[in-house]
Write an enzyme that holds these catalytic residues in place. Structure first.
Site, PDB file in Angstrom:
ATOM      1  N   GLU A  47       0.849  -1.202   0.000  1.00  0.00           N
ATOM      2  CA  GLU A  47       0.000   0.000   0.000  1.00  0.00           C
ATOM      3  C   GLU A  47       0.885   1.252   0.000  1.00  0.00           C
ATOM      4  OE1 GLU A  47      -1.747   0.747   3.857  1.00  0.00           O
ATOM      5  OE2 GLU A  47      -3.514   1.713   2.996  1.00  0.00           O
ATOM      6  N   ASN A 111      -7.080   5.883  -2.217  1.00  0.00           N
ATOM      7  CA  ASN A 111      -5.992   4.953  -1.875  1.00  0.00           C
ATOM      8  C   ASN A 111      -6.227   3.717  -2.737  1.00  0.00           C
ATOM      9  OD1 ASN A 111      -4.195   3.178  -0.658  1.00  0.00           O
ATOM     10  ND2 ASN A 111      -4.765   3.738   1.438  1.00  0.00           N
ATOM     11  N   LYS A 128      -9.567   1.443  -2.116  1.00  0.00           N
ATOM     12  CA  LYS A 128      -9.742   0.908  -0.757  1.00  0.00           C
ATOM     13  C   LYS A 128     -11.169   1.149  -0.268  1.00  0.00           C
ATOM     14  CE  LYS A 128      -7.250   1.125   3.701  1.00  0.00           C
ATOM     15  NZ  LYS A 128      -5.992   1.628   4.316  1.00  0.00           N
ATOM     16  N   GLU A 147      -6.195   8.813   7.410  1.00  0.00           N
ATOM     17  CA  GLU A 147      -6.669   8.293   6.118  1.00  0.00           C
ATOM     18  C   GLU A 147      -8.064   8.816   5.789  1.00  0.00           C
ATOM     19  OE1 GLU A 147      -5.927   4.391   4.432  1.00  0.00           O
ATOM     20  OE2 GLU A 147      -5.035   3.845   6.348  1.00  0.00           O
ATOM     21  N   CYS A 173      -4.916  -3.104   2.950  1.00  0.00           N
ATOM     22  CA  CYS A 173      -4.645  -2.952   4.380  1.00  0.00           C
ATOM     23  C   CYS A 173      -5.838  -3.214   5.289  1.00  0.00           C
ATOM     24  CB  CYS A 173      -4.036  -1.587   4.666  1.00  0.00           C
ATOM     25  SG  CYS A 173      -3.281  -1.566   6.307  1.00  0.00           S
ATOM     26  N   ASN A 198       0.132  -0.955   5.382  1.00  0.00           N
ATOM     27  CA  ASN A 198       0.984  -0.186   6.298  1.00  0.00           C
ATOM     28  C   ASN A 198       0.295  -0.261   7.652  1.00  0.00           C
ATOM     29  OD1 ASN A 198       3.053   2.018   4.816  1.00  0.00           O
ATOM     30  ND2 ASN A 198       1.351   1.376   3.519  1.00  0.00           N
TER      31      ASN A 198
HETATM   32  N1  CDV Z   1      -3.204   1.493   6.463  1.00  0.00           N
HETATM   33  C1  CDV Z   1      -4.142   0.920   7.242  1.00  0.00           C
HETATM   34  O1  CDV Z   1      -5.254   0.673   6.797  1.00  0.00           O
HETATM   35  N2  CDV Z   1      -3.795   0.675   8.536  1.00  0.00           N
HETATM   36  C2  CDV Z   1      -4.721   0.141   9.501  1.00  0.00           C
HETATM   37  C3  CDV Z   1      -4.406   0.618  10.915  1.00  0.00           C
HETATM   38  C4  CDV Z   1      -4.772   2.008  11.117  1.00  0.00           C
HETATM   39  C5  CDV Z   1      -5.189  -0.165  11.932  1.00  0.00           C
HETATM   40  C6  CDV Z   1      -4.708  -1.383   9.492  1.00  0.00           C
HETATM   41  O2  CDV Z   1      -5.806  -1.958   9.511  1.00  0.00           O
HETATM   42  O3  CDV Z   1      -3.646  -1.989   9.528  1.00  0.00           O
END
Ligand code: CDV
Length: 301
Positions: A47, A111, A128, A147, A173, A198
Site C-alpha cells: 500500500e 488509496n 480501498k 486516512e 490494508c 501499512n
Molecule cells: N493502512 C491501514 O489501513 N492501517 C490500519 C491501521 C490504522 C489499523 C490497518 O488496519 O492496519
C-alpha cells in the site's frame, strides 16, 4: 493445464519523507529483478508504496499534501519499473495514492492498488473500501492516522478479475480485517487475493492491541483464505518510517489457511510461493461449497 502462479510479495522497508520516487523505484527494481531470477509471474508491492505513509501528518490545507498523489500510472517516475516488468514478462500489483478531478473540477483522492498482467496491460484499479483512522487532527496522538481526511472510501466494493489463469481480487490494508472483504470476493470465485498494507505497531485508540499486531495480521488473512478457499498475499511496508514502527511479516497464505512463505526481516525482502490455483477447488467444492451449504436466507443483517 497447470495453473501454478509463482507470486512474489515484494515487502518494502521504510520510505522516509526525503526519499524521492526515483529512490523507491530503484529499490523496487532490485526486488523485481530478484523475482525474475526466481521465475515469478507476479510481483506484489505494498500500500502507498511510492511515498512515505503521509496520513501520519496533518496539514490545514489538504492541497499541501497533493504531491504525495499520482496523477497517472505509469508515470515518469515509475516508467523504469514498468519497462523492466514488461521485459521480464512479470505482472505487477502496486499500491499508491491517486488524485483525480471530476469534470466540474472537484478533486478526488483515493488509496488504490492497480494490477497489470505479464504483458503490461492494466487488469484493474481497486479503491480501498474500509478507510480507517480519523477525519480531523488529533494532536494528543504520538502520530496521526488521517486516512479518513486524505482518502474517500470506494463506492465500488470488491471486484474479482480474470488474470494469471485464475480469478484475482484485491484489497488494501484495513480491508483485510473485515470478513466481508473476503466473502464478497469469495462469492465471485476469487482464487488469489492481493493485499498491501501499512500497519503501525502502535494503535493509539487501544494500545493493548500493540503486541498483537502480528497475531491479528495472520489471524485475519489465514481465516479469510481458508473460509473462502483462496490464496491471500499480504505485503507490508514495514520497519521504522519517520519514527513510526510498522509491522512487516509479509506472508502468503494457502487456501488451507496455512502459511506458505513469510518475511524474516522488516526491510526490502522478497517472499515467494508457488500458488497452484487448483488447490482452491479442494475447499470451494467441499466444506465451503457456498451454493450447497451457505444459508443466506437465515442470516440477519
Ligand atoms: N493502512 C491501514 O489501513 N492501517 C490500519 C491501521 C490504522 C489499523 C490497518 O488496519 O492496519
Amino acid at each position: 493445464m497447470s495453473r501454478v502462479v509463482t507470486v512474489a510479495a515484494a515487502q518494502l522497508g521504510p520510505v522516509q519523507r526525503t526519499d524521492s520516487r526515483a529512490d523507491v523505484v530503484e529499490r523496487m527494481l532490485v526486488l523485481l529483478r530478484a523475482a525474475a531470477a526466481r521465475s515469478c509471474d507476479l510481483v506484489v508491492f505494498p500500500e502507498l508504496a511510492l511515498t512515505t505513509f503521509f496520513p501520519r501528518w496533518y496539514v490545514d490545507d489538504i492541497a499541501a499534501a497533493d504531491h504525495f498523489y499520482e496523477r497517472a500510472m505509469p508515470n515518469d517516475a515509475t516508467a523504469p519499473l514498468f519497462a523492466e516488468a514488461r521485459r521480464c514478462r512479470i505482472g505487477l500489483a502496486l499500491g499508491y495514492a491517486l488524485f483525480g478531478t471530476d469534470p466540474d473540477g472537484t478533486a478526488r483522492r483515493w488509496n488504490v492498488q492497480t494490477l497489470w498482467d505479464r504483458d503490461g496491460r492494466e487488469v484493474a484499479t481497486f479503491k480501498k473500501v474500509h478507510i480507517p483512522g480519523h477525519e480531523s487532527n488529533e494532536p494528543d496522538r504520538p502520530f496521526q492516522h488521517l486516512e479518513r481526511y486524505y482518502f474517500e472510501p470506494s463506492p465500488d466494493g470488491f471486484g474479482v478479475w480474470d488474470a494469471f489463469g485464475g480469478r484475482v481480487g484485491m484489497m488494501i490494508c484495513n480491508d483485510r480485517r473485515w470478513p466481508e472483504s473476503y466473502r464478497s470476493m469469495g462469492l465471485q470465485g476469487v482464487e488469489l487475493i492481493l493485499c498491501g498494507y501499512n500497519t503501525p505497531l502502535h494503535y493509539a485508540p487501544d494500545p493493548s492491541q500493540d503486541p498483537l499486531q502480528g497475531f491479528h495480521n495472520q489471524l485475519v488473512m489465514s481465516a479469510g483464505a481458508y473460509q473462502n478457499g483462496t490464496f491471500v498475499v499480504g505485503v507490508a511496508k514495514g520497519g521504522v518510517e519517520e519514527g513510526v514502527d510498522s509491522l512487516a511479516e509479509s506472508t502468503i497464505f494457502a487456501p488451507s489457511g496455512e502459511v506458505l512463505a513469510t518475511a524474516t526481516t522488516a526491510g526490502d525482502e522478497l517472499v515467494v510461493a508457488d500458488c497452484d490455483l487448483d488447490w482452491c477447488a479442494r475447499y470451494k467444492d467441499t466444506l465451503f461449497d457456498f451454493e450447497r451449504y451457505r444459508r443466506p436466507d437465515v442470516y440477519r443483517t
